[in-house]
Write an enzyme that holds these catalytic residues in place. Structure first.
Site, short mmCIF file in Angstrom:
data_model
loop_
_atom_site.label_atom_id
_atom_site.label_comp_id
_atom_site.label_asym_id
_atom_site.label_seq_id
_atom_site.Cartn_x
_atom_site.Cartn_y
_atom_site.Cartn_z
NE ARG A 235 21.83 33.06 26.80
CZ ARG A 235 22.04 34.36 26.53
NH1 ARG A 235 21.73 34.84 25.34
NH2 ARG A 235 22.58 35.14 27.45
CD GLU B 296 12.55 36.80 17.45
OE1 GLU B 296 11.49 37.45 17.37
OE2 GLU B 296 12.82 36.06 18.41
CG ASP C 62 1.32 45.58 18.78
OD1 ASP C 62 1.09 44.37 18.65
OD2 ASP C 62 0.83 46.27 19.69
CB ALA D 100 17.11 42.82 26.01
N PRO E 228 19.25 46.49 21.16
CG PRO E 228 18.05 46.33 23.13
CD PRO E 228 17.87 46.31 21.65
NE ARG F 83 19.32 35.52 28.25
CZ ARG F 83 19.65 36.81 28.29
NH1 ARG F 83 19.27 37.64 27.35
NH2 ARG F 83 20.40 37.28 29.27
#
Ligand code: DQA
Length: 155
Positions: free
Chosen positions: A115, A106, A95, A85, A17, A119
């Site tokens: 931050r 990632e 999962d 997010a 997002p 996070r």
């Protein structure tokens, strides 16, 4: 392990997002490069490896991301994912990555560890083979390098 049906290594690149707003969104944190420009640069970089093919997917919806990860079974050899997010909230995406058992890396543009405290927790990173965070758009390039080398080592 290369995909059984294809001779090339197929990698799915998923962006979560608000990453569709890159370029305009908080440029002091995320830079001025758009998602399309990052995807173009990643494609160019992928061409420096033999037989690597990328497919791109962006969604603002958790369920759509889960479904895309599920659809990767027997189609993709690896996944690059910036869950945005959802990194910090989504058991469902974590999962799904575990369920498909496809090596995933990632990615974060910003250094999530320097931050806000919320996070610093990633639900999705433990489902991945590794995490690259803090190098702006180069996080994507570094993640592709690491994933390709990982997949090549399993051939
Ligand atoms: C992000 C970091 C997340 O904390 C944030 O919610 C994002 C982008 C990054 O790439 O730095 O949307 O994943």
């Amino acid at each position: 392990m290369m995909n059984k049906k294809e001779e090339y290594m197929k990698i799915l690149v998923i962006n979560g997002p608000n990453l569709n707003l890159l370029g305009k969104r908080e440029p002091e944190i995320y830079g001025t490069t758009t998602l399309l420009e990052i995807e173009k640069e990643l494609t160019e970089y992928s061409e420096t490896f033999p037989d690597v093919k990328l497919e791109f997917f962006q969604s603002n919806h958790e369920g759509e991301i889960v479904e895309k990860i599920q659809s990767a079974i027997e189609v993709f050899d690896g996944i690059l994912i910036n869950p945005a997010a959802y990194t910090h909230t989504s058991v469902a995406i974590a999962d799904a990555i575990k369920a498909v058992n496809i090596p995933a890396v990632e990615i974060h543009l910003s250094n999530i560890n320097e931050r806000e405290d919320f996070r610093k927790k990633s639900f999705t990173a433990p489902a991945c083979i590794g995490q690259i965070s803090g190098f702006g758009k180069n996080s994507y390039l570094a993640a592709l390098f690491c994933l390709v080398k990982h997949l090549e080592s399993r051939k």
